[in-house]
Design an enzyme around this catalytic site. Structure first.
Site, PDB file in Angstrom:
ATOM      1  N   SER A 193     -62.041  97.936 106.680  1.00  0.00           N
ATOM      2  CA  SER A 193     -61.314  96.887 105.990  1.00  0.00           C
ATOM      3  C   SER A 193     -59.814  97.155 106.005  1.00  0.00           C
ATOM      4  O   SER A 193     -59.211  97.225 107.074  1.00  0.00           O
ATOM      5  CB  SER A 193     -61.881  96.711 104.582  1.00  0.00           C
ATOM      6  N   ASP A 225     -69.270  88.464 108.522  1.00  0.00           N
ATOM      7  CA  ASP A 225     -68.267  88.935 107.574  1.00  0.00           C
ATOM      8  C   ASP A 225     -67.435  87.746 107.108  1.00  0.00           C
ATOM      9  O   ASP A 225     -66.675  87.165 107.895  1.00  0.00           O
ATOM     10  CB  ASP A 225     -67.375  89.986 108.242  1.00  0.00           C
ATOM     11  N   HIS A 249     -69.596  92.190 105.325  1.00  0.00           N
ATOM     12  CA  HIS A 249     -68.524  93.198 105.282  1.00  0.00           C
ATOM     13  C   HIS A 249     -69.143  94.558 104.955  1.00  0.00           C
ATOM     14  O   HIS A 249     -69.023  95.071 103.834  1.00  0.00           O
ATOM     15  CB  HIS A 249     -67.514  92.771 104.221  1.00  0.00           C
TER      16      HIS A 249
END
Length: 659
Positions: free
Chosen positions: A205, A311, A342
């Protein structure tokens, strides 16, 4: 070989024997790291060093910026765990580095682990398994607090100069080109004499985003990056051609991760974030600074990219744009694409992930010729826990194929094929912000006021779409503002990962397994996971959005004149999906995609000119493959029941985090 053990188990505390140490002093790995006869013979690093006796230390690296304007250059905290023996033998070792804003505010990994320290401030627990697994194998693990977070000076600036400089300065220091000190203020200079200058960056991320941004500087010594669900352009995190993806901007994100001290001293930086990121969706210099794709030509590092195709936080447009730019510049690369949201691969393909990552770092950081760079380029999850491989990605033979929507025999139920619609053909819908892509797809076979849907007939052969596509529409709005969505849907029964649930495709179990070596302060043991699956009758597998006001300029919106037709192209997110024989492929064009984009200020009716609307899709085998798959097919009969699927979460995290 992956070390796995069921706990409880006794952590490895034994030092290598004196005879082994003596032998290690003579055997040096390809890049100067210690090696054993086993590692020399097998072409891989082996766990020969003591984790319990590893050196644990913190240094503060000077970024040479003064982001908080206090008259002193900012220093960022760098926590290090490294094996003691190589330095004693005069050997230098490579580094695995994760630079993050989350080490105190939010945590890392599925269990939201944070850094911990002993009474003297020395690091004890490092989140994730990198130190447990790789330190005994001759690597140092380095965790960096981005400027403005945890124990670092400066201000967070959401992927801008300060964020990237925070991490780049550490890479420079590891290569002998930077300055570090033993304390946050004052202190003695500290050199990284134990480092051989080879660094690999990894993270998920925001951490992955920093790896992308540092690689885009072309910094010397960064040999590889492993970005997991990383952002490649911060504009694309907040907007899609002017359509807002979130109801807040980067200033809110800064507030969420800054340390309390930074929040007091960084008001000027916060103001810059507010002023530089207007909610109009217009492109500004702030977004240019945070667009790493434009600097892909500078990337020297190899890239192992990992992304979930579902995601909905860091959406797959980031992966597709970054991948395509790296390909244009000949960067060595590899990709894993999962069916999850995610999620870190450690939590959906753990054993294969640790093994592959080990080979990757051994090759690019230690110099072992283990063949990882010659292995298939792409691993793609086709069904929960079922994977395929491809020599290249997008798949060989994939070509942009133009498909066209037209009206069908039943009112409101359109057809998707290669034949263009007749002149004057129209389809209309009214934006309903309460409806999501799941609502549209469920009623694909029925005329509903909130969408325009078009389908092929049942396919006679599987049809693969590999890569990113686009949809060009000509639409006439009834109001001065309008947002558009386009989605691709596989219509047919399947069992897929439940990416709309809290775990985004995984379920966390209670049993733990251990990866590497641990001790009381950092066990290296983590909860197991399993696939969270759901039976569906449709699967949305690619999406794109836009503000129709950006019809003339991707970077600037304009008011619309009601009753005037406008043409705009919506960029579909990269994916890799096979529509099985017997299923249908659908294209849906609608307004606000509830939960994924914010609605416009009005509720327009939009009328599509079907003659001037088309989808350009990445079909493996091109137009010929599409013709074969649809030969003899005709649109199926209207079904009675809705086609259930997975709805996107009504509230998606505004923080690109790991938890």
């Amino acid at each position: 070989m992956t070390i796995r053990a069921r706990i409880p188990r006794i952590p490895w505390k034994a030092l290598v024997t004196a005879a082994t140490v003596a032998l290690l002093s003579l055997l040096i790995g390809p890049n100067g790291a210690g090696a054993t006869p086993a590692s020399a013979a097998s072409g891989e690093s082996r766990p020969v060093y003591s984790y319990d006796h590893a050196i644990r230390e913190t240094v503060w690296v000077d970024t040479r910026l003064d982001g908080d304007a206090d008259g002193r250059t900012d220093r960022v905290a760098v926590d290090i765990v490294r094996p003691r023996e190589p330095a004693q033998q005069g050997h230098r070792i490579p580094v695995i580095m994760d630079a993050s804003p989350y080490y105190s505010c939010c945590g890392r990994g599925n269990e939201s682990q944070k850094k911990t320290y002993d009474s003297k401030g020395r690091p004890v627990q490092f989140p994730l398994f990198y130190d447990n697994y790789f330190v005994p194998r001759g690597y140092a693990t380095v965790l960096v607090d981005l400027a403005g977070t945890n124990r670092s000076d400066g201000c967070i600036d959401i992927g801008g100069r300060s964020d990237i400089r925070s991490a780049k300065a550490v890479v420079d220091w590891l290569g002998g080109r930077g300055r570090a000190y033993s304390a946050r203020t004052g202190g003695r200079p500290v050199a990284a004499g134990w480092s051989n200058g080879s660094t690999g960056m990894i993270g998920k991320s925001w951490d992955a985003t920093i790896a992308n941004g540092v690689a885009a500087t072309g910094v010397k010594g960064l040999k590889t990056i492993v970005p997991i669900a990383g952002i490649s352009s911060w504009y694309d995190y907040y907007f899609a051609k002017g359509a807002p993806l979130y109801d807040s901007g980067p200033d809110a994100l800064a507030t969420a991760v800054e340390s309390p001290e930074a929040q007091k001293r960084c008001a000027a930086e916060q103001k810059k974030l507010v002023e530089g990121a207007p909610r109009t969706g217009d492109w500004t210099g702030l977004w240019t600074e945070r667009d790493y794709v434009r600097n892909a030509a500078k990337v020297r590092a190899s890239v192992f990219m990992v992304h979930g195709m579902q995601d909905l936080n860091v959406r797959t447009r980031h992966a597709g744009r970054w991948w395509d730019a790296l390909a244009r510049h000949g960067v060595e690369r590899k990709v894993w694409l999962s069916q999850t949201g995610h999620v870190d691969p450690f939590d959906y393909r753990r054993g294969a992930w640790v093994t592959t990552l080990h080979r990757w770092f051994d090759h690019y950081l230690m110099g072992y010729d283990n063949g990882i760079e010659r292995a298939p380029m792409a691993d793609i999850e086709r069904a929960p826990d079922k994977w395929s491989t491809d020599a290249q990605w997008p798949a060989a033979g994939t070509a942009a194929t133009t498909l066209r929507p037209r009206n069908g025999s039943a009112p409101g139920v359109g057809v998707l094929g290669t034949k263009p619609a007749p002149q004057g053909a129209r389809a209309a819908f009214t934006d309903d912000p309460k409806l999501s892509e799941a609502d549209w797809a469920a009623d694909i076979d029925h005329s509903t006021p909130g969408k325009a849907g078009f389908t092929t007939g049942p396919l006679s052969a599987p049809l693969r779409l590999s890569g990113a596509g686009k949809v060009t529409v000509t639409a006439t709005p009834s109001t001065s503002t309008a947002h558009l969505s386009a989605v691709l849907v596989d219509l047919g029964p399947d069992t897929i990962r439940n990416y709309g649930a809290e775990g985004e495709g995984i379920t966390t179990l209670t049993e733990r397994t251990c990866w590497g070596v641990g001790n009381k302060g950092d066990t290296g043991c983590f909860k197991e996971t399993a696939a969270d699956t759901q039976k569906v009758a449709h699967t949305v597998f690619s999406r794109g959005w836009a503000d129709l006001g950006n019809y003339a300029d991707d970077h600037k919106g304009r008011p619309l004149a009601p009753g005037t037709p406008y043409t705009i192209t919506l960029d579909l997110a990269a994916s890799d999906h096979i529509v099985p024989a017997g299923h249908r492929l659908a294209l849906i064009v609608a307004g606000t995609d509830a939960g994924l984009i914010d609605p416009p200020s009005s509720r327009p009716k939009l009328t599509l000119d079907l003659r001037r609307t088309a989808a350009e899709l990445p079909v493996t085998g091109g137009a010929a493959a599409f013709a074969r798959a649809t030969a003899g097919a005709s649109p199926g009969a209207v079904t009675g029941a809705p086609l259930d699927g997975i709805a996107p979460p009504r509230s998606i995290s505004r923080i690109p985090s790991a938890g």
